[in-house]
Design an enzyme around this catalytic site. Structure first.
Site, PDB file in Angstrom:
ATOM      1  N   HIS A  73      -2.783   2.489  -5.889  1.00  0.00           N
ATOM      2  CA  HIS A  73      -3.537   1.146  -5.261  1.00  0.00           C
ATOM      3  C   HIS A  73      -3.944   0.517  -6.677  1.00  0.00           C
ATOM      4  O   HIS A  73      -4.130  -0.823  -6.439  1.00  0.00           O
ATOM      5  CB  HIS A  73      -5.003   1.496  -4.651  1.00  0.00           C
ATOM      6  CG  HIS A  73      -5.389   0.409  -3.715  1.00  0.00           C
ATOM      7  ND1 HIS A  73      -4.705   0.395  -2.516  1.00  0.00           N
ATOM      8  CD2 HIS A  73      -6.344  -0.171  -3.655  1.00  0.00           C
ATOM      9  CE1 HIS A  73      -5.230  -0.512  -1.747  1.00  0.00           C
ATOM     10  NE2 HIS A  73      -6.355  -0.809  -2.479  1.00  0.00           N
TER      11      HIS A  73
ATOM     12  N   ARG B 241      -1.277  -2.129  -7.066  1.00  0.00           N
ATOM     13  CA  ARG B 241      -1.425  -3.256  -5.973  1.00  0.00           C
ATOM     14  C   ARG B 241      -2.492  -4.126  -6.773  1.00  0.00           C
ATOM     15  O   ARG B 241      -2.024  -5.283  -6.549  1.00  0.00           O
ATOM     16  CB  ARG B 241      -1.953  -2.669  -4.739  1.00  0.00           C
ATOM     17  CG  ARG B 241      -2.312  -3.496  -3.616  1.00  0.00           C
ATOM     18  CD  ARG B 241      -2.538  -2.990  -2.307  1.00  0.00           C
ATOM     19  NE  ARG B 241      -3.429  -3.493  -1.218  1.00  0.00           N
ATOM     20  CZ  ARG B 241      -2.940  -4.361  -0.490  1.00  0.00           C
ATOM     21  NH1 ARG B 241      -1.564  -4.491  -0.438  1.00  0.00           N
ATOM     22  NH2 ARG B 241      -3.493  -4.971   0.342  1.00  0.00           N
TER      23      ARG B 241
ATOM     24  N   LYS C  59      -1.909  -2.223   7.932  1.00  0.00           N
ATOM     25  CA  LYS C  59      -3.112  -1.760   8.815  1.00  0.00           C
ATOM     26  C   LYS C  59      -3.131  -2.236  10.003  1.00  0.00           C
ATOM     27  O   LYS C  59      -2.699  -3.482  10.235  1.00  0.00           O
ATOM     28  CB  LYS C  59      -4.405  -2.205   8.131  1.00  0.00           C
ATOM     29  CG  LYS C  59      -4.607  -1.437   6.739  1.00  0.00           C
ATOM     30  CD  LYS C  59      -6.330  -1.546   6.107  1.00  0.00           C
ATOM     31  CE  LYS C  59      -6.355  -0.895   4.877  1.00  0.00           C
ATOM     32  NZ  LYS C  59      -7.783  -1.266   4.594  1.00  0.00           N
TER      33      LYS C  59
ATOM     34  N   ARG D 111       0.685  -1.112   0.032  1.00  0.00           N
ATOM     35  CA  ARG D 111      -0.087  -0.103   0.040  1.00  0.00           C
ATOM     36  C   ARG D 111       0.888   1.241   0.047  1.00  0.00           C
ATOM     37  O   ARG D 111       1.963   1.182   0.472  1.00  0.00           O
ATOM     38  CB  ARG D 111      -1.029   0.120   1.400  1.00  0.00           C
ATOM     39  CG  ARG D 111      -1.849  -1.118   1.548  1.00  0.00           C
ATOM     40  CD  ARG D 111      -2.514  -1.108   2.618  1.00  0.00           C
ATOM     41  NE  ARG D 111      -3.542  -2.160   2.684  1.00  0.00           N
ATOM     42  CZ  ARG D 111      -3.199  -3.403   3.451  1.00  0.00           C
ATOM     43  NH1 ARG D 111      -1.888  -3.496   4.063  1.00  0.00           N
ATOM     44  NH2 ARG D 111      -4.150  -4.361   3.615  1.00  0.00           N
TER      45      ARG D 111
ATOM     46  N   HIS E 176      -3.847  -9.007   3.530  1.00  0.00           N
ATOM     47  CA  HIS E 176      -5.477  -9.061   3.746  1.00  0.00           C
ATOM     48  C   HIS E 176      -5.598  -9.777   5.211  1.00  0.00           C
ATOM     49  O   HIS E 176      -5.152 -10.945   5.406  1.00  0.00           O
ATOM     50  CB  HIS E 176      -6.195  -9.532   2.839  1.00  0.00           C
ATOM     51  CG  HIS E 176      -6.435  -8.751   1.496  1.00  0.00           C
ATOM     52  ND1 HIS E 176      -6.506  -9.308   0.339  1.00  0.00           N
ATOM     53  CD2 HIS E 176      -6.084  -7.615   1.490  1.00  0.00           C
ATOM     54  CE1 HIS E 176      -6.560  -8.396  -0.598  1.00  0.00           C
ATOM     55  NE2 HIS E 176      -6.331  -7.263   0.037  1.00  0.00           N
TER      56      HIS E 176
ATOM     57  N   TYR F  54      -9.839 -10.825  -6.707  1.00  0.00           N
ATOM     58  CA  TYR F  54      -9.330 -10.726  -7.966  1.00  0.00           C
ATOM     59  C   TYR F  54      -9.390 -11.935  -8.825  1.00  0.00           C
ATOM     60  O   TYR F  54      -9.022 -12.184  -9.884  1.00  0.00           O
ATOM     61  CB  TYR F  54      -7.621 -11.089  -7.453  1.00  0.00           C
ATOM     62  CG  TYR F  54      -7.317  -9.605  -6.635  1.00  0.00           C
ATOM     63  CD1 TYR F  54      -7.121  -8.288  -7.374  1.00  0.00           C
ATOM     64  CD2 TYR F  54      -7.013  -9.335  -5.420  1.00  0.00           C
ATOM     65  CE1 TYR F  54      -6.985  -7.322  -6.853  1.00  0.00           C
ATOM     66  CE2 TYR F  54      -6.855  -8.568  -4.608  1.00  0.00           C
ATOM     67  CZ  TYR F  54      -6.688  -7.152  -5.403  1.00  0.00           C
ATOM     68  OH  TYR F  54      -6.409  -5.979  -4.861  1.00  0.00           O
TER      69      TYR F  54
END
Length: 297
Positions: free
Chosen positions: A243, A246, A172, A148, A269, A278
């Protein structure tokens, strides 16, 4: 009066949310409370009803600048605020329990085609000065690791392990993860660091590696401009942002046979559901190949 500061402090110091997340929540809440004060004459959290919130939702949706997706994000901010307000006794009821989020059609993640990424790294002259080598490294870093924007900006000298070819990033919720990289990125990192060592880095304590030629740490808008500048040359997709690269990393990995769980771990994730989006892009590619190749398609 509406006081959102306790909630903002909770996000910052207890949840340890990113600066971007805190800013987004604060903007959403300030917008909502300004609306109920100016349009509904309310100035107390306890007096706001579900009907008031629905009126706000309708107002947002009637504004062409707000999609169902952005409204849902704002409602998420409001839900989190009310949960906290109930917890600390600032609100006596939670009207968000009666609110249903607007439905929206999920869009597949946009990504850059493989041939276009090849053009980016083989046909474009980045330049042999500090800015050119740095810009090439930024694009290669995004594409080679799928990180990210915030993670890229947070990379320090000590986070790079050249011997084992991996990078430690802070994702995150302050979760650390280790991402492998190949020889191409490793060689480019080595070239860049030769330039980096010659400049007077402003933040010597942290030694963030992505800086401007004057030694100051790069900020998100600068990265956006760099990515947009080069993607503009090779692709016409609507979104040309960090992004999107990404998304490109994940899609190309999946199309080339990578395990979904491995992609999940590299991307950071928290659940496989976030990564499975995806597979839709992969299926679209298979459909396209089928329609072109099968005589009865």
């Amino acid at each position: 009066m509406f006081d959102i500061q306790p909630f903002i402090d909770y996000l910052k110091y207890e949840k340890r949310a990113s600066v971007h997340t805190v800013t987004a929540y604060q903007h959403d809440l300030e917008q909502f409370f300004e609306y109920v004060k100016n349009n509904l004459g309310l100035d107390d959290v306890s007096n706001i009803t579900a009907a008031d919130i629905r009126t706000w939702i309708i107002t947002l949706l009637e504004d062409n600048e707000h999609t169902a997706r952005t409204v849902n994000r704002k409602l998420s901010s409001l839900k989190a605020f009310y949960r906290h307000a109930m917890k600390i006794g600032e609100a006596h009821s939670n009207p968000m329990l009666q609110i249903h989020s607007p439905k929206f059609q999920k869009k597949l993640p946009e990504y850059v085609e493989y041939t276009d990424m090849q053009k980016l790294f083989h046909d474009i002259e980045f330049g042999k000065d500090f800015d050119g080598v740095r810009d090439q490294l930024i694009l290669e870093m995004f594409y080679a690791t799928g990180i990210r924007l915030s993670e890229l900006l947070g990379i320090k000298k000590k986070d790079i392990d050249y011997f084992n070819q991996n990078i430690k990033v802070l994702g995150k919720r302050n979760k650390e993860r280790i991402i492998p990289f190949g020889n191409k990125l490793g060689n480019l990192l080595t070239s860049y660091m030769e330039y980096y060592e010659k400049i007077d880095v402003e933040d010597k304590e942290n030694n963030y590696i992505f800086v401007a030629a004057n030694g100051k740490r790069l900020y998100p808008k600068a990265i956006y401009r760099i990515v947009r500048k080069y993607l503009d040359v090779v692709t016409t997709i609507d979104k040309r942002s960090p992004h999107v690269i990404r998304h490109t990393f994940a899609t190309h990995m999946l199309n080339n046979g990578a395990d979904l769980n491995a992609i999940k771990e590299i991307l950071g994730h928290s659940s496989l559901a976030a990564t499975q989006v995806y597979t839709h892009n992969s299926m679209e590619q298979l459909k396209s190949i089928y329609e072109q190749a099968h005589p009865r398609a």
